[in-house]
Design a protein around this motif. Structure first.
Motif, PDB file in Angstrom:
ATOM      1  N   LEU A   8       0.823  -1.213   0.000  1.00  0.00           N
ATOM      2  CA  LEU A   8       0.000   0.000   0.000  1.00  0.00           C
ATOM      3  C   LEU A   8       0.854   1.258   0.000  1.00  0.00           C
ATOM      4  O   LEU A   8       0.557   2.222  -0.720  1.00  0.00           O
ATOM      5  CB  LEU A   8      -0.958  -0.017   1.196  1.00  0.00           C
ATOM      6  CG  LEU A   8      -2.050  -1.084   1.157  1.00  0.00           C
ATOM      7  CD1 LEU A   8      -2.823  -1.114   2.466  1.00  0.00           C
ATOM      8  CD2 LEU A   8      -2.977  -0.882  -0.023  1.00  0.00           C
ATOM      9  N   ILE A  12       0.768   4.144  -2.901  1.00  0.00           N
ATOM     10  CA  ILE A  12       0.554   5.562  -2.601  1.00  0.00           C
ATOM     11  C   ILE A  12       1.734   6.394  -3.092  1.00  0.00           C
ATOM     12  O   ILE A  12       1.554   7.486  -3.635  1.00  0.00           O
ATOM     13  CB  ILE A  12       0.292   5.768  -1.096  1.00  0.00           C
ATOM     14  CG1 ILE A  12      -1.051   5.134  -0.728  1.00  0.00           C
ATOM     15  CG2 ILE A  12       0.302   7.250  -0.733  1.00  0.00           C
ATOM     16  CD1 ILE A  12      -1.334   5.070   0.756  1.00  0.00           C
ATOM     17  N   GLU A  15       1.289   6.805  -6.725  1.00  0.00           N
ATOM     18  CA  GLU A  15       0.230   7.785  -6.978  1.00  0.00           C
ATOM     19  C   GLU A  15       0.770   9.208  -6.878  1.00  0.00           C
ATOM     20  O   GLU A  15       0.473  10.063  -7.711  1.00  0.00           O
ATOM     21  CB  GLU A  15      -0.913   7.589  -5.989  1.00  0.00           C
ATOM     22  CG  GLU A  15      -1.990   8.638  -6.104  1.00  0.00           C
ATOM     23  CD  GLU A  15      -3.062   8.531  -5.040  1.00  0.00           C
ATOM     24  OE1 GLU A  15      -4.185   8.976  -5.330  1.00  0.00           O
ATOM     25  OE2 GLU A  15      -2.793   8.027  -3.934  1.00  0.00           O
ATOM     26  N   HIS A  16       1.606   9.461  -5.887  1.00  0.00           N
ATOM     27  CA  HIS A  16       2.132  10.810  -5.703  1.00  0.00           C
ATOM     28  C   HIS A  16       3.204  11.159  -6.739  1.00  0.00           C
ATOM     29  O   HIS A  16       3.363  12.331  -7.090  1.00  0.00           O
ATOM     30  CB  HIS A  16       2.587  11.021  -4.268  1.00  0.00           C
ATOM     31  CG  HIS A  16       1.406  11.229  -3.365  1.00  0.00           C
ATOM     32  ND1 HIS A  16       0.875  12.473  -3.145  1.00  0.00           N
ATOM     33  CD2 HIS A  16       0.619  10.360  -2.725  1.00  0.00           C
ATOM     34  CE1 HIS A  16      -0.186  12.351  -2.369  1.00  0.00           C
ATOM     35  NE2 HIS A  16      -0.357  11.073  -2.100  1.00  0.00           N
ATOM     36  N   ASN A  58       4.256  17.009  -3.780  1.00  0.00           N
ATOM     37  CA  ASN A  58       3.810  15.625  -3.911  1.00  0.00           C
ATOM     38  C   ASN A  58       4.996  14.694  -4.118  1.00  0.00           C
ATOM     39  O   ASN A  58       5.001  13.566  -3.634  1.00  0.00           O
ATOM     40  CB  ASN A  58       2.791  15.490  -5.047  1.00  0.00           C
ATOM     41  CG  ASN A  58       1.408  15.875  -4.589  1.00  0.00           C
ATOM     42  OD1 ASN A  58       0.791  15.156  -3.824  1.00  0.00           O
ATOM     43  ND2 ASN A  58       0.929  17.022  -5.034  1.00  0.00           N
ATOM     44  N   LEU A  85       2.368   9.452   5.781  1.00  0.00           N
ATOM     45  CA  LEU A  85       0.967   9.134   5.536  1.00  0.00           C
ATOM     46  C   LEU A  85       0.047  10.172   6.179  1.00  0.00           C
ATOM     47  O   LEU A  85      -0.960  10.569   5.585  1.00  0.00           O
ATOM     48  CB  LEU A  85       0.630   7.734   6.064  1.00  0.00           C
ATOM     49  CG  LEU A  85       1.223   6.571   5.273  1.00  0.00           C
ATOM     50  CD1 LEU A  85       1.060   5.258   6.039  1.00  0.00           C
ATOM     51  CD2 LEU A  85       0.609   6.472   3.886  1.00  0.00           C
ATOM     52  N   ILE A  88      -0.092  13.211   4.048  1.00  0.00           N
ATOM     53  CA  ILE A  88      -0.971  12.972   2.901  1.00  0.00           C
ATOM     54  C   ILE A  88      -2.437  13.053   3.321  1.00  0.00           C
ATOM     55  O   ILE A  88      -3.265  13.634   2.612  1.00  0.00           O
ATOM     56  CB  ILE A  88      -0.635  11.618   2.242  1.00  0.00           C
ATOM     57  CG1 ILE A  88       0.736  11.705   1.568  1.00  0.00           C
ATOM     58  CG2 ILE A  88      -1.721  11.210   1.242  1.00  0.00           C
ATOM     59  CD1 ILE A  88       1.308  10.374   1.141  1.00  0.00           C
ATOM     60  N   GLN A 107      -6.871  10.528  -2.437  1.00  0.00           N
ATOM     61  CA  GLN A 107      -5.616  10.780  -1.731  1.00  0.00           C
ATOM     62  C   GLN A 107      -5.695  10.424  -0.244  1.00  0.00           C
ATOM     63  O   GLN A 107      -4.872   9.656   0.246  1.00  0.00           O
ATOM     64  CB  GLN A 107      -5.253  12.256  -1.903  1.00  0.00           C
ATOM     65  CG  GLN A 107      -3.902  12.635  -1.351  1.00  0.00           C
ATOM     66  CD  GLN A 107      -3.543  14.071  -1.688  1.00  0.00           C
ATOM     67  OE1 GLN A 107      -4.073  14.663  -2.611  1.00  0.00           O
ATOM     68  NE2 GLN A 107      -2.643  14.635  -0.928  1.00  0.00           N
ATOM     69  N   PRO A 110      -6.936   6.321   0.833  1.00  0.00           N
ATOM     70  CA  PRO A 110      -5.909   5.265   0.751  1.00  0.00           C
ATOM     71  C   PRO A 110      -4.835   5.393   1.843  1.00  0.00           C
ATOM     72  O   PRO A 110      -4.373   4.386   2.385  1.00  0.00           O
ATOM     73  CB  PRO A 110      -5.303   5.456  -0.641  1.00  0.00           C
ATOM     74  CG  PRO A 110      -6.377   6.127  -1.430  1.00  0.00           C
ATOM     75  CD  PRO A 110      -7.083   7.021  -0.452  1.00  0.00           C
ATOM     76  N   ALA A 111      -4.481   6.627   2.186  1.00  0.00           N
ATOM     77  CA  ALA A 111      -3.482   6.830   3.245  1.00  0.00           C
ATOM     78  C   ALA A 111      -4.061   6.435   4.604  1.00  0.00           C
ATOM     79  O   ALA A 111      -3.344   5.867   5.446  1.00  0.00           O
ATOM     80  CB  ALA A 111      -3.009   8.285   3.252  1.00  0.00           C
ATOM     81  N   THR A 114      -4.050   2.652   4.767  1.00  0.00           N
ATOM     82  CA  THR A 114      -2.675   2.190   4.957  1.00  0.00           C
ATOM     83  C   THR A 114      -2.227   2.413   6.392  1.00  0.00           C
ATOM     84  O   THR A 114      -1.576   1.544   6.996  1.00  0.00           O
ATOM     85  CB  THR A 114      -1.728   2.883   3.965  1.00  0.00           C
ATOM     86  OG1 THR A 114      -2.200   2.628   2.643  1.00  0.00           O
ATOM     87  CG2 THR A 114      -0.302   2.379   4.119  1.00  0.00           C
TER      88      THR A 114
END
Length: 120
Positions: A8, A12, A15-16, A58, A85, A88, A107, A110-111, A114
């Motif tokens: 995870l 993430i 993603e960033h 990011n 995290l 974020i 955004q 998911p954080a 995780t």
């Protein structure tokens, strides 16, 4: 659970990195597609530098998460992951209130998930 947490975190971070790419290098193309409805099309060109600055931040978030893969000591790795995290999550919640609710789902959530997984 540790493996799931690492997966995870990696997702993430990716993603960033993708957000960095959009905001720093593709603001006037992919940025328009991604943020249509949130920002008038004529504002992409004048906000290109501002978006690039956001993209850089990011990238720092992604770098922090990637850093956790190189920290050998579990306790230290765990706390570094929690810090990034949480950054974020705060950014995602702020973005959801000020820009688009979609930011929470893409955004922050998911954080949050995780962060919960890391505590088990």
């Amino acid at each position: 659970m540790e493996l799931l947490g690492k997966i995870l975190i990696g997702l993430i971070a990716l993603e960033h990195i993708y957000i960095l790419y959009i905001e720093m290098f593709a603001w006037e193309t992919k940025g328009k597609e991604t943020f249509k409805g949130s920002l008038a099309p004529e504002l992409f060109k004048p906000t290109k530098t501002l978006a690039a600055n956001q993209g850089l931040y990011n990238g720092f978030l992604a770098a922090g998460l990637i850093w956790t893969f190189f920290i050998e000591e579990h306790h230290w790795r765990f706390h570094v992951a929690i810090f990034f995290l949480t950054c974020i999550i705060v950014a995602g919640i702020y973005g959801a209130f000020t820009a688009s609710r979609k930011i929470f789902w893409v955004q922050a959530l998911p954080a949050i998930v995780t962060l919960v997984v890391l505590h088990f």
